[in-house]
Write a protein that holds these residues in place. Structure first.
Motif, PDB file in Angstrom:
ATOM      1  N   LYS A 262       0.865  -1.182   0.000  1.00 43.36           N
ATOM      2  CA  LYS A 262       0.000   0.000   0.000  1.00 43.36           C
ATOM      3  C   LYS A 262       0.900   1.231   0.000  1.00 43.36           C
ATOM      4  O   LYS A 262       1.782   1.359   0.842  1.00 43.36           O
ATOM      5  CB  LYS A 262      -0.903   0.022   1.235  1.00 43.36           C
ATOM      6  CG  LYS A 262      -1.776   1.266   1.332  1.00 43.36           C
ATOM      7  CD  LYS A 262      -2.587   1.266   2.620  1.00 43.36           C
ATOM      8  CE  LYS A 262      -3.422   2.537   2.745  1.00 43.36           C
ATOM      9  NZ  LYS A 262      -4.199   2.571   4.027  1.00 43.36           N
ATOM     10  N   GLN A 263       0.675   2.140  -0.961  1.00 42.53           N
ATOM     11  CA  GLN A 263       1.529   3.321  -1.040  1.00 42.53           C
ATOM     12  C   GLN A 263       1.229   4.278   0.103  1.00 42.53           C
ATOM     13  O   GLN A 263       0.092   4.562   0.424  1.00 42.53           O
ATOM     14  CB  GLN A 263       1.345   4.045  -2.377  1.00 42.53           C
ATOM     15  CG  GLN A 263       2.342   5.175  -2.586  1.00 42.53           C
ATOM     16  CD  GLN A 263       2.437   5.629  -4.030  1.00 42.53           C
ATOM     17  OE1 GLN A 263       1.614   5.263  -4.860  1.00 42.53           O
ATOM     18  NE2 GLN A 263       3.452   6.429  -4.352  1.00 42.53           N
ATOM     19  N   ILE A 264       2.306   4.789   0.720  1.00 42.23           N
ATOM     20  CA  ILE A 264       2.146   5.717   1.839  1.00 42.23           C
ATOM     21  C   ILE A 264       2.675   7.113   1.501  1.00 42.23           C
ATOM     22  O   ILE A 264       2.315   8.092   2.155  1.00 42.23           O
ATOM     23  CB  ILE A 264       2.831   5.176   3.114  1.00 42.23           C
ATOM     24  CG1 ILE A 264       4.300   4.808   2.843  1.00 42.23           C
ATOM     25  CG2 ILE A 264       2.092   3.963   3.641  1.00 42.23           C
ATOM     26  CD1 ILE A 264       5.054   4.313   4.063  1.00 42.23           C
ATOM     27  N   VAL A 271       4.134  -2.951   3.579  1.00 39.19           N
ATOM     28  CA  VAL A 271       3.677  -4.330   3.411  1.00 39.19           C
ATOM     29  C   VAL A 271       2.393  -4.538   4.222  1.00 39.19           C
ATOM     30  O   VAL A 271       2.323  -4.162   5.406  1.00 39.19           O
ATOM     31  CB  VAL A 271       4.770  -5.317   3.878  1.00 39.19           C
ATOM     32  CG1 VAL A 271       4.272  -6.761   3.759  1.00 39.19           C
ATOM     33  CG2 VAL A 271       6.046  -5.119   3.058  1.00 39.19           C
ATOM     34  N   GLN A 272       1.390  -5.158   3.577  1.00 40.10           N
ATOM     35  CA  GLN A 272       0.074  -5.316   4.202  1.00 40.10           C
ATOM     36  C   GLN A 272      -0.132  -6.665   4.891  1.00 40.10           C
ATOM     37  O   GLN A 272      -1.025  -6.806   5.716  1.00 40.10           O
ATOM     38  CB  GLN A 272      -1.023  -5.111   3.145  1.00 40.10           C
ATOM     39  CG  GLN A 272      -1.031  -3.723   2.527  1.00 40.10           C
ATOM     40  CD  GLN A 272      -1.256  -2.635   3.568  1.00 40.10           C
ATOM     41  OE1 GLN A 272      -2.328  -2.522   4.149  1.00 40.10           O
ATOM     42  NE2 GLN A 272      -0.210  -1.836   3.824  1.00 40.10           N
ATOM     43  N   ILE A 289       8.862  -0.419   2.094  1.00 38.79           N
ATOM     44  CA  ILE A 289       9.522  -0.736   0.831  1.00 38.79           C
ATOM     45  C   ILE A 289       9.667   0.540   0.014  1.00 38.79           C
ATOM     46  O   ILE A 289       8.694   1.253  -0.219  1.00 38.79           O
ATOM     47  CB  ILE A 289       8.697  -1.750  -0.004  1.00 38.79           C
ATOM     48  CG1 ILE A 289       8.401  -3.023   0.797  1.00 38.79           C
ATOM     49  CG2 ILE A 289       9.401  -2.055  -1.317  1.00 38.79           C
ATOM     50  CD1 ILE A 289       9.537  -3.971   0.922  1.00 38.79           C
ATOM     51  N   LYS A 290      10.891   0.825  -0.406  1.00 34.58           N
ATOM     52  CA  LYS A 290      11.105   1.929  -1.349  1.00 34.58           C
ATOM     53  C   LYS A 290      11.224   1.338  -2.751  1.00 34.58           C
ATOM     54  O   LYS A 290      12.152   0.574  -3.039  1.00 34.58           O
ATOM     55  CB  LYS A 290      12.372   2.717  -1.004  1.00 34.58           C
ATOM     56  CG  LYS A 290      12.546   3.952  -1.891  1.00 34.58           C
ATOM     57  CD  LYS A 290      13.856   4.686  -1.616  1.00 34.58           C
ATOM     58  CE  LYS A 290      13.981   5.928  -2.491  1.00 34.58           C
ATOM     59  NZ  LYS A 290      15.314   6.583  -2.375  1.00 34.58           N
ATOM     60  N   CYS A 291      10.268   1.675  -3.608  1.00 33.86           N
ATOM     61  CA  CYS A 291      10.245   1.147  -4.974  1.00 33.86           C
ATOM     62  C   CYS A 291      10.900   2.144  -5.923  1.00 33.86           C
ATOM     63  O   CYS A 291      10.368   3.244  -6.124  1.00 33.86           O
ATOM     64  CB  CYS A 291       8.813   0.879  -5.422  1.00 33.86           C
ATOM     65  SG  CYS A 291       7.972  -0.389  -4.471  1.00 33.86           S
TER      66      CYS A 291
END
Length: 345
Positions: A262-264, A271-272, A289-291
């Protein structure tokens, strides 16, 4: 005033014609160290994009007080025999990554031996793995600094007569912009590395692989680099994993992970649910997570900027990093072809 303006327009047109790229050799980097057969995995793909040259990391060189300079991360790539009609590679360029500590700790005598050892191993691997493919060039990859440049350049000078091959080296953007400070390596040509612009752990709001504004800041120089420039661009994307706000590793296959996120905020996801990736990476709910993703449009933007800012010769190599079937899936064959042909437009 009108005459001055007209003169500048004509001068710009002349400059554009003189620096227009007319021919691009299609190249890729291959940077894996695990077992791999080139023809089994990427044969069809590289045929479609017209791959002509492959820069293969043969091994790396590290240093320790106990062992001195020693090779690590040797490649296991192999190319099986094929007929001339099925030949897909014109040339392999043995590439060796040498850690900067090697030049911090080595004497000139050590570097004389290193040049002999590197040449010996390159010839050994070329004979074992690429006997039927042309290998007329060696590329050295090193993040040299102002304090190590003299020893690094000494090594490059020694390698040339020993190998009797064309010598190239990678060129990061900082030494490209500041050759007076960082020196100009004594090689036949350099590969301008237009990626990995930022320390990935030091800036959480920028894409460390390729940030266009960062790239522009380094290319913003009027000086023509005094050596032939080839260009390397990134194809890969990755995910940096943080558990309890501590960096724990990198994931390259994002398709399995994305549905769990889920983007924050820009670039950052959470991570969900708990899951295991590739049987070895355990992600827990709440991990960050940094994408950092590279898209075709971002590469196109970088190419446009490079063509505007960098004075290139009429014939160049363009190398994409790197040859990996999982990264290939993120682009169409036409997009990859355009990464080469756009330099001549």
């Amino acid at each position: 005033m009108k005459k001055i303006f007209l003169f500048l327009v004509v001068l710009n047109l002349v400059w554009s014609c003189e620096n227009k790229v007319e021919k691009v050799d299609h190249a890729f980097y291959y940077w894996k160290s695990d077992g791999y057969s080139f023809l089994q995995s990427e044969n069809d793909a590289v045929k479609k994009v017209g791959l002509e040259k492959l820069y293969v990391k043969y091994f790396e060189v590290d240093h320790s007080a106990e062992m001195g300079n020693f090779p690590v991360s040797k490649t296991n790539i192999s190319v099986y025999p094929y007929s001339d009609s099925d030949k897909i590679l014109s040339e392999v360029v043995p590439t060796v990554y040498i850690k900067n500590i090697v030049f911090k700790k080595s004497s000139e005598k050590d570097l004389d031996k290193l040049a002999d050892d590197v040449n010996f191993l390159i010839n050994k691997y070329s004979l074992e793995k690429f006997d039927s493919v042309k290998t007329s060039e060696i590329q050295i990859d090193c993040d040299w600094t102002a304090s190590t440049k003299d020893k690094y350049f000494y090594f490059l000078k020694k390698l040339k007569p020993i190998s009797q091959k064309e010598i190239s080296c990678t060129l990061r953007l900082y030494p490209y912009k500041y050759p007076d400070k960082m020196g100009v390596p004594p090689v036949d040509k350099v590969m301008l590395m237009c990626y990995n612009l930022i320390n990935p752990l030091e800036n959480d709001n920028k894409n460390s692989i390729l940030d266009i504004n960062e790239l522009k800041s380094y290319l913003n120089t009027d000086k023509k680099y005094p050596l032939h420039l080839d260009v390397a661009l990134p194809l890969y994307s990755w995910m940096q994993v943080y558990q309890n706000n501590q960096f724990t590793g990198v994931l390259y296959n994002s398709n399995e992970v994305k549905p769990l996120l889920k983007q924050i905020k820009p670039l950052w996801f959470e991570v969900q649910k708990d899951t295991v990736i590739n049987y070895e990476t355990y992600l827990r709910k709440g991990d960050k997570i940094k994408c950092e993703e590279i898209t075709a449009s971002k590469i196109d933007e970088a190419i446009k900027l490079i063509k505007t800012k960098v004075k290139l010769d009429k014939e160049i190599n363009v190398a994409l990093f790197h040859l990996d079937e999982n990264q290939f899936k993120n682009y169409t064959n036409e997009e990859i072809k355009h990464f080469y042909s756009d330099f001549t437009q």
